[in-house]
Design an enzyme around this catalytic site. Structure first.
Site, PDB file in Angstrom:
ATOM      1  N   HIS A 103       0.816  -1.220   0.000  1.00 44.29           N
ATOM      2  CA  HIS A 103       0.000   0.000   0.000  1.00 44.29           C
ATOM      3  C   HIS A 103       0.850   1.270   0.000  1.00 44.29           C
ATOM      4  O   HIS A 103       0.336   2.353  -0.285  1.00 44.29           O
ATOM      5  CB  HIS A 103      -0.974  -0.004   1.188  1.00 44.29           C
ATOM      6  CG  HIS A 103      -0.351   0.239   2.526  1.00 44.29           C
ATOM      7  ND1 HIS A 103      -0.063  -0.770   3.416  1.00 44.29           N
ATOM      8  CD2 HIS A 103       0.037   1.382   3.140  1.00 44.29           C
ATOM      9  CE1 HIS A 103       0.463  -0.259   4.513  1.00 44.29           C
ATOM     10  NE2 HIS A 103       0.536   1.050   4.372  1.00 44.29           N
ATOM     11  N   ASP A 133       0.059  -7.706   1.352  1.00 39.24           N
ATOM     12  CA  ASP A 133       0.402  -6.281   1.447  1.00 39.24           C
ATOM     13  C   ASP A 133       1.910  -6.076   1.539  1.00 39.24           C
ATOM     14  O   ASP A 133       2.393  -5.257   2.315  1.00 39.24           O
ATOM     15  CB  ASP A 133      -0.300  -5.615   2.631  1.00 39.24           C
ATOM     16  CG  ASP A 133      -0.214  -4.087   2.563  1.00 39.24           C
ATOM     17  OD1 ASP A 133       0.012  -3.561   1.455  1.00 39.24           O
ATOM     18  OD2 ASP A 133      -0.343  -3.432   3.610  1.00 39.24           O
ATOM     19  N   SER A 209       4.671   2.514   7.881  1.00 39.52           N
ATOM     20  CA  SER A 209       4.361   1.356   7.040  1.00 39.52           C
ATOM     21  C   SER A 209       5.555   0.962   6.182  1.00 39.52           C
ATOM     22  O   SER A 209       6.150   1.801   5.504  1.00 39.52           O
ATOM     23  CB  SER A 209       3.171   1.667   6.135  1.00 39.52           C
ATOM     24  OG  SER A 209       1.986   1.772   6.875  1.00 39.52           O
TER      25      SER A 209
END
Length: 456
Positions: A103, A133, A209
């Protein structure tokens, strides 16, 4: 000397002192003692590992409807919009290979990596795996002396183990926070298709992230991915993809751009105490096989619906998520032994796993229902005149059907182990259930097929 060691290693003093006593008793030199204890210092680990974590800046382009299209029609063409995003990544190869979240780089038209020393380098996408992911990018030009982070065996991570989260929250690169492993094998979070998260209370915020969760040896334990938060910032609940899962994805994306996951070809669900009773089982630990796909590895090995899988190669699988992850990590063309219960008896079945198919959208079912239906057990059903499927029309509130989680549009496949294709057949079986006993149904919807127990 012990006093100095205790003050500089306050969080791990017990471990350091024990190791010190072992080293002294074996006649080790002071240099050897230092080499044992120094990797346990938080400051040493932090200062070393930040060099392996990078800041990732992306530019992406998306198309959105023109705000005046509603008033002026199709002549108002969609307008392209540029999106900027920030994230983190972990250097896993001296050739400039970086592991991050999908992402972070999804839809990126430009990827820029900032190293620990401030050097900016353009990067390209090597491959992505939306189901986990995870994504892999690579620097477009060689960079000397890259600090590569090694992988820990994330299966050996323990609850309460001290970990560091490293990344670029809100664009603030080289940020280090500390915490512990709060939980392992956290699934059903609703983020990815394959979930086996390490949960930590180390502060993780937007921008973290793709960054690293490391142990006190400076090894990669997980890839920081998400947080559970009501404020949008860290509230002590962060999730990291385990290093072992990340290593499998990295290997697949680097070799042929695909992740080789093992596949059984079954629909599964959690075995509950009510389901265990319905299947005459004394233990409710395991995963219930609700459906076996024709032609799948499971079908070829003789696996049957109603089987309860308890382990794969003696690795316990108490939940559907655990079973799915264990099978996926084995890879295709690998033989495994499933331990299971079948009709109250323990059995072992050998299966050669296939390769997991890519995710596909489920087609919407079109049904023309016969209007006449009956109500029993708190459920109203009707037969589909096209294919004979028995569809739930209505569920009476607080009824046995409602308590079991039955919902309108569910399709009843079988009752008490017998296939049903008409309302009359269904109610005939239901009426035959002795007073006070439960009714076992096999039900499917647009997402899955499962067993449910209707208890009076």
């Amino acid at each position: 000397m012990k006093y100095a060691l205790r003050t500089s290693c306050s969080m791990v003093a017990g471990v350091a002192v024990i190791w010190l006593s072992l080293a002294v008793s074996s006649g080790a030199s002071p240099a050897a003692i230092a080499s044992i204890t120094r990797p346990r210092l938080l400051s040493d680990v932090a200062e070393s590992t930040v060099k392996s974590v990078v800041n990732i800046s992306v530019q992406a382009q998306s198309v959105s409807a023109h705000p005046l299209r509603e008033y002026f029609g199709p002549r108002m063409r969609p307008t392209p919009r540029r999106r900027r995003g920030l994230g983190s990544g972990v250097i896993v190869s001296a050739q400039g290979v970086i592991l991050t979240n999908n992402h972070v780089v999804r839809g990126a038209t430009k990827i820029e990596v900032t190293l620990h020393n401030g050097v900016k380098v353009q990067a390209r996408l090597v491959g992505a795996d939306p189901q986990s992911d995870l994504a892999v990018i690579r620097l477009r030009k060689p960079v000397p002396d890259l600090r590569v982070m090694s992988f820990a065996d994330s299966d050996k991570v323990r609850l309460g183990q001290v970990v560091l989260a490293i990344g670029s929250p809100f664009g603030l690169s080289q940020t280090v926070t500390s915490g512990i492993v709060s939980a392992k094998s956290r699934a059903n979070v609703g983020i990815n298709d394959y979930e086996d998260f390490i949960q930590t209370d180390a502060a993780i915020n937007p921008g973290n992230s793709g960054g690293a969760l490391v142990d006190l040896h400076g090894r990669l334990v997980g890839i920081n991915t998400a947080i559970a938060s009501r404020s949008g910032g860290s509230q002590g609940i962060g999730f990291a993809i385990p290093a072992n899962m990340a290593a499998q994805v990295l290997k697949g994306l680097m070799s042929d751009g695909k992740v080789d996951r093992g596949w059984l070809g079954v629909a599964i669900q959690q075995l509950t105490s009510r389901l265990a009773e319905a299947f005459d089982l004394t233990d409710d630990t395991g995963v219930l096989v609700a459906q076996v796909q024709p032609g799948s590895p499971a079908a070829q090995s003789g696996l049957k619906q109603g089987d309860v899988i308890t382990a794969v190669d003696q690795v316990k699988t108490p939940t559907p998520a655990r079973l799915r992850n264990v099978i996926a990590r084995r890879g295709s063309k690998v033989s495994v032994v499933l331990s299971l219960w079948r009709r109250g008896k323990k059995q072992e079945v050998s299966v050669t796993l296939g390769r997991a198919p890519t995710r596909s959208k489920t087609a919407k079912a079109h049904q023309k229902l016969v209007p006449k239906a009956k109500v029993r057990w708190g459920v109203q059903v009707a037969a589909d005149e096209r294919n004979g499927a028995l569809t739930v029309m209505r569920v009476v509130p607080a009824s046995p059907a409602a308590r079991a989680g039955l919902q309108p549009a569910d399709v009843i496949v079988s009752a008490q182990g017998k296939t049903v294709r008409s309302a009359q057949q269904f109610f005939r079986i239901a009426r035959a259930v002795p007073s006070g006993k439960s009714l076992l149904l096999r039900v499917r919807n647009r997402v899955m097929i499962r067993y449910v127990v209707l208890t009076p």
